[in-house]
Design a protein around this motif. Sequence first.
Motif, mmCIF file in Angstrom:
data_model
loop_
_atom_site.group_PDB
_atom_site.id
_atom_site.type_symbol
_atom_site.label_atom_id
_atom_site.label_comp_id
_atom_site.label_asym_id
_atom_site.label_seq_id
_atom_site.Cartn_x
_atom_site.Cartn_y
_atom_site.Cartn_z
ATOM 1 N N LYS A 146 26.865 23.401 44.725
ATOM 2 C CA LYS A 146 28.296 23.341 43.964
ATOM 3 C C LYS A 146 29.160 22.550 44.739
ATOM 4 O O LYS A 146 29.139 22.234 45.705
ATOM 5 N N CYS A 181 31.040 25.526 47.267
ATOM 6 C CA CYS A 181 30.214 26.330 47.958
ATOM 7 C C CYS A 181 28.886 25.909 48.206
ATOM 8 O O CYS A 181 28.478 24.905 47.558
ATOM 9 N N CYS A 239 25.865 27.408 46.775
ATOM 10 C CA CYS A 239 25.090 27.927 45.842
ATOM 11 C C CYS A 239 24.499 26.443 44.896
ATOM 12 O O CYS A 239 24.977 25.460 44.751
ATOM 13 N N VAL A 294 25.163 32.483 42.534
ATOM 14 C CA VAL A 294 26.377 32.846 42.838
ATOM 15 C C VAL A 294 26.825 33.546 44.408
ATOM 16 O O VAL A 294 25.705 33.848 44.840
ATOM 17 N N CYS A 295 27.992 33.252 44.908
ATOM 18 C CA CYS A 295 28.460 33.873 46.131
ATOM 19 C C CYS A 295 29.777 34.020 45.960
ATOM 20 O O CYS A 295 30.443 33.746 44.846
ATOM 21 N N CYS A 311 32.216 31.350 44.338
ATOM 22 C CA CYS A 311 32.380 30.915 43.020
ATOM 23 C C CYS A 311 32.423 32.138 42.057
ATOM 24 O O CYS A 311 32.429 31.981 40.959
HETATM 25 ZN ZN LIG Z 1 28.746 29.939 45.249
#
Ligand SMILES: [Zn+2]
Length: 492
Positions: free
Chosen positions: A32, A35, A37, A49-50, A53
């Motif tokens: 992304k 990030c 991900c 996801v993290c 995001c």
């Molecule tokens: Zn993320």
Amino acid sequence: MATSPDISVAARAKYEPIIGLEVHVQLLTVTKIFCSCSTRFGAPPNSNVCPVCLGLPGAMPVLNKKAVEFAVLASLALNCKINETSIFARKNYFYPDLPKGYQISQYDKPLAEHGWIELTMNGTSKKIGITRLHLEEDAGKSLHEGFPDAATKTAIDLNRSGVPLIEIVSEPDMSSPEEAHEYLTRLKEIILFTAVSDCNMEEGSLRCDANVSVRPLGARQLGTKTEIKNVNSFRFIRQALDYEIGRQVEVLESGGKIVQETRLYNENEGKTYQMRSKEQAHDYRYFPDPDLRPLLVNEKWRNEIRRLLPELPEARRKRMMADYGITGYDAQVLTSSKNLADQFESAAKDAKNPKRVANLVQSELMGRLNARNLAIEQSPISMQGVAQSADLVESATISGKMLKDLYDLCFERNKDFSAVYEEEGRPEQSREVSVLEKIVVDVIAANPKQVEQYRAGKKTVAGFFVGQVMKASKGQANPQLVNELVVKKLQE
Ligand SMILES: [Zn+2]
């Protein structure tokens, strides 16, 4: 087609449509934009996801360098000027699929500006300006089906949250739905050639919104525009614009006023409907994102990226027309993807006669593909196969008729030329000649009366022998070759 409101052609002809397009393109990065991900499409909901995001407090975005390189590459391909400094800004609004409460985008200092795309329609060229190209992150997605309780609840999938996008905003330079369609086609083609996106509309990698207004012919002031959102194919954009232009003309002709608003296109009905008026529009309260430093793209980096720029479709078509003597239409077909153009050129370069390869594609291959409604990417015969067959004809190993038959077999068996040529025992024209020669001799020996007539000067009798030989070969022989052999034997 769209069912435009019932207005006369004469009423429509009094107005000039003005169209501008905003296109979102997802960049093909592995991770992304802010990030690490994954951006992979089709992963289980909320698995990529993290904290960044998901918009958790305190999580810090880190800009993906690859996303910037891809955006610069696309900007250069679209003839844009790259701004050395651009600024990421927060676009504030509330929506369930936007957990941070803002989207990171670029506002008054975008990555690139002042580009253009050249359209050629009906033999005339027109440049459509590109106002700006900027980087931003995508939002998540609200789901209304495909899970338990879907009838009463909405679910959120944040896999797409933070996926890198470029937004390409055109000048309001288009004056018909057809021009808008052509602009989108050329834009997509250029982006695909740069390979920064797969432009897959079904997966949302390319999305388009259209702004449209009409004004009386000759008027200088722009009319009030409406925005058509979330149309999911180029064909529907053209239909939606066609409908919307008709609707606006009808409103004006009946003394009404156009309201600035966002409208949705219903493709089943072929109509646009009001979604929200601009009075309810958001004030996004843009401000520079304090977590992200200004983005610097200096001359050195810009030039490094410029070196990655491939030959673009329009230039490539012109060069291929000159190099291979093919028509504009054929060049268009052969550049329908970069991969196909590369394949064609590598095959043509290795062939004894590149022009013959081009000719075979145009005549024998395209004819068969069109008859079966197949795209060239679906052809059983590869470009290498076409090149091989061209060489065999070039060296007179096989005749044109034999080539046609082999191509037919390729399509019947859905196999490439090299495979079918092997399966058929590597046929050669010379073998065909010796078989035919034997038939000709037999036919001549069986018809002494006609031979006498021929030798007495009645040359048209040759046609009788050709007919007999064709019959004996069950129509398989090449009539031209039979004719040559008959005349040769009769004169011996
Ligand atoms: Zn993320």
